[in-house]
Write a protein that holds these residues in place. Structure first.
Motif, PDB file in Angstrom:
ATOM      1  N   LEU A 122      10.847  20.199 -16.906  1.00  0.00           N
ATOM      2  CA  LEU A 122      10.517  19.068 -16.038  1.00  0.00           C
ATOM      3  C   LEU A 122       9.675  19.494 -14.841  1.00  0.00           C
ATOM      4  CD1 LEU A 122      13.651  16.733 -15.872  1.00  0.00           C
ATOM      5  CD2 LEU A 122      11.318  16.110 -16.498  1.00  0.00           C
ATOM      6  N   ILE A 123      10.089  20.555 -14.150  1.00  0.00           N
ATOM      7  CA  ILE A 123       9.342  20.946 -12.954  1.00  0.00           C
ATOM      8  C   ILE A 123       7.967  21.501 -13.308  1.00  0.00           C
ATOM      9  CG2 ILE A 123      11.424  21.395 -11.598  1.00  0.00           C
ATOM     10  CD1 ILE A 123      10.978  24.366 -12.032  1.00  0.00           C
ATOM     11  N   CYS A 124       7.768  21.868 -14.582  1.00  0.00           N
ATOM     12  CA  CYS A 124       6.468  22.424 -14.979  1.00  0.00           C
ATOM     13  C   CYS A 124       5.386  21.361 -15.067  1.00  0.00           C
ATOM     14  CB  CYS A 124       6.589  23.145 -16.326  1.00  0.00           C
ATOM     15  SG  CYS A 124       7.370  24.773 -16.224  1.00  0.00           S
ATOM     16  N   PHE A 125       5.738  20.104 -15.407  1.00  0.00           N
ATOM     17  CA  PHE A 125       4.685  19.106 -15.605  1.00  0.00           C
ATOM     18  C   PHE A 125       4.847  17.859 -14.744  1.00  0.00           C
ATOM     19  CE2 PHE A 125       7.897  17.433 -18.450  1.00  0.00           C
ATOM     20  CZ  PHE A 125       7.683  16.064 -18.493  1.00  0.00           C
ATOM     21  N   THR A 126       5.778  17.855 -13.811  1.00  0.00           N
ATOM     22  CA  THR A 126       5.955  16.676 -12.951  1.00  0.00           C
ATOM     23  C   THR A 126       5.589  16.941 -11.498  1.00  0.00           C
ATOM     24  OG1 THR A 126       8.300  17.242 -12.646  1.00  0.00           O
ATOM     25  CG2 THR A 126       7.761  15.684 -14.408  1.00  0.00           C
ATOM     26  N   ASN A 127       5.133  18.145 -11.168  1.00  0.00           N
ATOM     27  CA  ASN A 127       4.683  18.436  -9.804  1.00  0.00           C
ATOM     28  C   ASN A 127       3.170  18.283  -9.751  1.00  0.00           C
ATOM     29  OD1 ASN A 127       6.867  19.736  -7.801  1.00  0.00           O
ATOM     30  ND2 ASN A 127       7.419  20.221  -9.906  1.00  0.00           N
ATOM     31  N   ASN A 128       2.716  17.351  -8.953  1.00  0.00           N
ATOM     32  CA  ASN A 128       1.291  17.048  -8.842  1.00  0.00           C
ATOM     33  C   ASN A 128       0.871  17.013  -7.383  1.00  0.00           C
ATOM     34  OD1 ASN A 128       0.416  15.999 -11.756  1.00  0.00           O
ATOM     35  ND2 ASN A 128       2.436  15.164 -11.313  1.00  0.00           N
ATOM     36  N   ALA A 129      -0.431  17.047  -7.173  1.00  0.00           N
ATOM     37  CA  ALA A 129      -0.959  16.728  -5.857  1.00  0.00           C
ATOM     38  C   ALA A 129      -0.779  15.235  -5.618  1.00  0.00           C
ATOM     39  CB  ALA A 129      -2.436  17.105  -5.759  1.00  0.00           C
ATOM     40  N   SER A 130      -0.594  14.849  -4.372  1.00  0.00           N
ATOM     41  CA  SER A 130      -0.391  13.445  -4.047  1.00  0.00           C
ATOM     42  C   SER A 130      -1.651  12.643  -4.357  1.00  0.00           C
ATOM     43  CB  SER A 130      -0.039  13.302  -2.564  1.00  0.00           C
ATOM     44  OG  SER A 130      -0.097  11.952  -2.163  1.00  0.00           O
ATOM     45  N   PRO A 131      -1.520  11.441  -4.939  1.00  0.00           N
ATOM     46  CA  PRO A 131      -2.705  10.605  -5.159  1.00  0.00           C
ATOM     47  C   PRO A 131      -3.391  10.211  -3.858  1.00  0.00           C
ATOM     48  CG  PRO A 131      -0.685   9.392  -5.598  1.00  0.00           C
ATOM     49  CD  PRO A 131      -0.302  10.828  -5.461  1.00  0.00           C
ATOM     50  N   LEU A 132      -2.609  10.080  -2.771  1.00  0.00           N
ATOM     51  CA  LEU A 132      -3.213   9.816  -1.465  1.00  0.00           C
ATOM     52  C   LEU A 132      -4.114  10.969  -1.052  1.00  0.00           C
ATOM     53  CD1 LEU A 132      -0.132   8.388   0.450  1.00  0.00           C
ATOM     54  CD2 LEU A 132      -2.097   7.106  -0.373  1.00  0.00           C
ATOM     55  N   PHE A 133      -3.693  12.190  -1.376  1.00  0.00           N
ATOM     56  CA  PHE A 133      -4.489  13.362  -1.028  1.00  0.00           C
ATOM     57  C   PHE A 133      -5.767  13.418  -1.848  1.00  0.00           C
ATOM     58  CE2 PHE A 133      -5.522  17.869  -1.795  1.00  0.00           C
ATOM     59  CZ  PHE A 133      -5.742  18.288  -0.487  1.00  0.00           C
ATOM     60  N   MET A 134      -5.665  13.144  -3.168  1.00  0.00           N
ATOM     61  CA  MET A 134      -6.841  13.245  -4.028  1.00  0.00           C
ATOM     62  C   MET A 134      -7.852  12.145  -3.732  1.00  0.00           C
ATOM     63  SD  MET A 134      -5.362  14.448  -7.750  1.00  0.00           S
ATOM     64  CE  MET A 134      -3.953  13.340  -7.796  1.00  0.00           C
ATOM     65  N   LEU A 135      -7.385  10.898  -3.647  1.00  0.00           N
ATOM     66  CA  LEU A 135      -8.304   9.769  -3.479  1.00  0.00           C
ATOM     67  C   LEU A 135      -8.735   9.573  -2.033  1.00  0.00           C
ATOM     68  CD1 LEU A 135      -6.703   7.123  -5.861  1.00  0.00           C
ATOM     69  CD2 LEU A 135      -8.616   8.635  -6.303  1.00  0.00           C
ATOM     70  N   GLY A 136      -7.822   9.865  -1.106  1.00  0.00           N
ATOM     71  CA  GLY A 136      -8.136   9.646   0.295  1.00  0.00           C
ATOM     72  C   GLY A 136      -8.705  10.868   0.985  1.00  0.00           C
ATOM     73  N   ALA A 137      -7.904  11.929   1.067  1.00  0.00           N
ATOM     74  CA  ALA A 137      -8.307  13.104   1.845  1.00  0.00           C
ATOM     75  C   ALA A 137      -9.484  13.830   1.210  1.00  0.00           C
ATOM     76  CB  ALA A 137      -7.114  14.055   2.007  1.00  0.00           C
ATOM     77  N   VAL A 138      -9.429  14.065  -0.111  1.00  0.00           N
ATOM     78  CA  VAL A 138     -10.469  14.871  -0.762  1.00  0.00           C
ATOM     79  C   VAL A 138     -11.714  14.043  -1.058  1.00  0.00           C
ATOM     80  CG1 VAL A 138     -11.012  16.322  -2.747  1.00  0.00           C
ATOM     81  CG2 VAL A 138      -8.735  16.418  -1.744  1.00  0.00           C
ATOM     82  N   ALA A 139     -11.545  12.955  -1.823  1.00  0.00           N
ATOM     83  CA  ALA A 139     -12.718  12.190  -2.262  1.00  0.00           C
ATOM     84  C   ALA A 139     -13.431  11.501  -1.093  1.00  0.00           C
ATOM     85  CB  ALA A 139     -12.304  11.158  -3.307  1.00  0.00           C
ATOM     86  N   VAL A 140     -12.656  10.811  -0.247  1.00  0.00           N
ATOM     87  CA  VAL A 140     -13.264  10.053   0.852  1.00  0.00           C
ATOM     88  C   VAL A 140     -13.529  10.940   2.059  1.00  0.00           C
ATOM     89  CG1 VAL A 140     -12.957   8.111   2.434  1.00  0.00           C
ATOM     90  CG2 VAL A 140     -12.206   7.912   0.061  1.00  0.00           C
ATOM     91  N   GLY A 141     -12.491  11.703   2.477  1.00  0.00           N
ATOM     92  CA  GLY A 141     -12.610  12.461   3.715  1.00  0.00           C
ATOM     93  C   GLY A 141     -13.460  13.710   3.602  1.00  0.00           C
ATOM     94  N   MET A 142     -13.255  14.509   2.556  1.00  0.00           N
ATOM     95  CA  MET A 142     -13.942  15.793   2.440  1.00  0.00           C
ATOM     96  C   MET A 142     -15.271  15.684   1.700  1.00  0.00           C
ATOM     97  SD  MET A 142     -10.693  18.284   1.569  1.00  0.00           S
ATOM     98  CE  MET A 142      -9.182  18.228   2.538  1.00  0.00           C
ATOM     99  N   LEU A 143     -15.245  15.064   0.511  1.00  0.00           N
ATOM    100  CA  LEU A 143     -16.468  14.955  -0.283  1.00  0.00           C
ATOM    101  C   LEU A 143     -17.329  13.770   0.124  1.00  0.00           C
ATOM    102  CD1 LEU A 143     -14.947  15.749  -3.791  1.00  0.00           C
ATOM    103  CD2 LEU A 143     -16.507  17.202  -2.512  1.00  0.00           C
ATOM    104  N   GLN A 144     -16.732  12.797   0.827  1.00  0.00           N
ATOM    105  CA  GLN A 144     -17.432  11.575   1.250  1.00  0.00           C
ATOM    106  C   GLN A 144     -18.084  10.870   0.068  1.00  0.00           C
ATOM    107  OE1 GLN A 144     -20.069  12.715   4.441  1.00  0.00           O
ATOM    108  NE2 GLN A 144     -18.391  13.134   5.856  1.00  0.00           N
ATOM    109  N   GLU A 145     -17.392  10.886  -1.045  1.00  0.00           N
ATOM    110  CA  GLU A 145     -17.859  10.229  -2.262  1.00  0.00           C
ATOM    111  C   GLU A 145     -16.644   9.638  -2.976  1.00  0.00           C
ATOM    112  OE1 GLU A 145     -20.174   8.444  -4.567  1.00  0.00           O
ATOM    113  OE2 GLU A 145     -21.130   9.843  -3.168  1.00  0.00           O
ATOM    114  N   PRO A 146     -16.215   8.416  -2.604  1.00  0.00           N
ATOM    115  CA  PRO A 146     -14.978   7.853  -3.155  1.00  0.00           C
ATOM    116  C   PRO A 146     -14.963   7.738  -4.675  1.00  0.00           C
ATOM    117  CG  PRO A 146     -15.739   6.581  -1.268  1.00  0.00           C
ATOM    118  CD  PRO A 146     -16.838   7.536  -1.607  1.00  0.00           C
ATOM    119  N   SER A 147     -16.125   7.571  -5.297  1.00  0.00           N
ATOM    120  CA  SER A 147     -16.151   7.424  -6.753  1.00  0.00           C
ATOM    121  C   SER A 147     -15.721   8.693  -7.479  1.00  0.00           C
ATOM    122  CB  SER A 147     -17.551   7.020  -7.214  1.00  0.00           C
ATOM    123  OG  SER A 147     -18.498   8.016  -6.869  1.00  0.00           O
TER     124      SER A 147
END
Length: 410
Positions: A130-155
């Motif tokens: 269970l712990i091998c495949f249920t630990n993920n990065a937060s979707p808020l982090f991927m869509l908000g912090a990385v895509a919008v904040g860091m890459l400035q490309e929400p798509s």
């Protein structure tokens, strides 16, 4: 020959504690020698914990504790057994952990898995799966912090999230064969008519066994959730200081050279491997450096996917703390994190290559994504968690219908 082997084993086993003592000693001297830099690093870690981690994870932690106390996990464990057992070789209660882990991020799934193990609802091997495949990065982090904040490309958010979740889902199917000869937990009844009743009875029995009134359950859930978050905050601050000390002492350079040799087949340059060296310790700083590297976008996304899949030693330490009171081992989790990073990198390169035109047509409008606030994202992914559970319910219903049809035909 046997005596020499014993001496070698003794030396290897003794190296671990000696290296730990040496590392802690170096860190203590660095704190004394560089107090201002260490203070600023600790302050940055504290700020990230208070402004990002607490509001993102605390509601999920409290809700998960309430579901555990109210017997919802036991209800799902019986009802979704026909789906989780064939796919991932885990009990049906793993569906709840999967939904929470895929929508709130690490280390909530490790905490819930440890609780199931302590209650005897899963075996050790099933908990490690269970712990091998249920630990993920937060979707808020991927869509908000990385895509919008860091890459400035929400798509780019759906591409990163799709590669991240897809790789972890594949790991769940792969790790179903891990320890398959070991003893498994007793499977629930697959009888079509009796299964909903058995699920309801399991929930009521769990509530009676817990015995706490609703007010006490809410209070205990809040207390336990915040104590867990304090532990997570300590890890974030500690590894923020470790990264700062490693940067001051020049330790990231040899690590980046080693990572360049390891990940050169993925097409990563030396500049990107410096970000991987930081991401080895902490995910947020590593992804930030990867998005700032002067390299092509595909290479940036590959490095970000590797870092998010690995999750950083900070997350690994948090997971180790969550399972420390159980017999679950950390080795399979570390192996899965390495494989997760590699698979996510391959998927993101595939998405940026052959299937990029299709994804561009399906990606949401960038302006619409840029207007999404933190709280609307949080509500959206709360609904996403319920959607995953609803999808599993639908799959279970289809399975029941197929079994019933075949039974009537026979």
């Amino acid at each position: 020959m046997t005596a020499v082997r014993r001496h070698l084993i003794f030396i290897v086993r003794g190296m671990g504690p000696l290296l730990a003592v040496a590392a802690v000693t170096i860190l203590a001297f660095a704190i004394v020698l560089f107090p201002q830099q260490v203070f600023q690093a600790a302050l940055q870690g504290l700020k990230a914990w208070w402004e990002i981690v607490v509001p993102a994870l605390l509601p999920f932690f409290i809700i998960s504790q309430l579901f555990m106390g109210l017997g919802v996990v036991h209800f799902l464990g019986v009802l979704l057994e026909p789906i989780m057992r064939p796919l991932f070789n885990v009990p049906g209660s793993g569906a709840f952990i999967m939904a929470m882990g895929y929508t709130s991020g690490a280390p909530i799934s490790a905490m819930l898995t440890a609780q199931l193990r302590q209650q005897g609802l899963i075996t050790r091997v099933e908990g490690e799966r269970l712990i091998c495949f249920t630990n993920n990065a937060s979707p808020l982090f991927m869509l908000g912090a990385v895509a919008v904040g860091m890459l400035q490309e929400p798509s780019l958010g759906p591409i990163l999230a799709g590669a991240h979740y897809g790789a972890n889902f594949f790991l769940g199917i792969l790790f179903r064969f891990y320890g398959y000869r070991r003893q498994a937990s007793p499977p629930a009844s697959y009888n079509l008519l009796a299964l909903p009743h058995r699920a309801w009875q399991a929930m009521l029995q769990a509530q009676r066994k817990d015995g706490r009134p609703l007010g006490q359950l809410i209070g205990d859930s809040v207390t336990r959730s915040f104590m867990t978050l304090i532990t997570i905050g300590g890890f974030i601050i500690l590894f923020s200081v470790i990264i700062q000390v490693a940067t001051i002492l020049g330790l990231l350079a040899p690590i980046s050279r080693l990572l360049f040799f390891l990940f050169h087949p993925f097409g990563l340059s030396r500049d990107t491997c410096r970000a991987l060296a930081a991401g080895l310790f902490e995910m947020t700083m590593g992804t930030k450096l990867a998005t700032e590297a002067a390299v092509p976008l595909t290479e940036q996304l590959t490095a970000v996917s590797i870092i998010m899949g690995w999750a950083g030693l900070s997350i690994c330490g948090q997971v180790a703390a969550m399972i420390s009171h159980t017999d679950l081992r950390l080795g399979p989790f570390l192996t899965a994190r390495f494989l997760h990073g590699c698979l996510a990198a391959l998927l993101v390169r595939f998405c940026q290559g052959p299937v990029r035109p299709v994804l561009q047509a399906l990606a949401p409008d960038a302006l619409a994504f840029s207007r999404v606030t933190f709280f609307t994202l949080w509500w959206y992914y709360t609904g996403f968690a319920l959607t995953i559970l609803l999808l599993l319910f639908c799959l279970a219903a289809l399975g029941f219908g197929a079994r019933y049809f075949l039974y009537r035909r026979s």
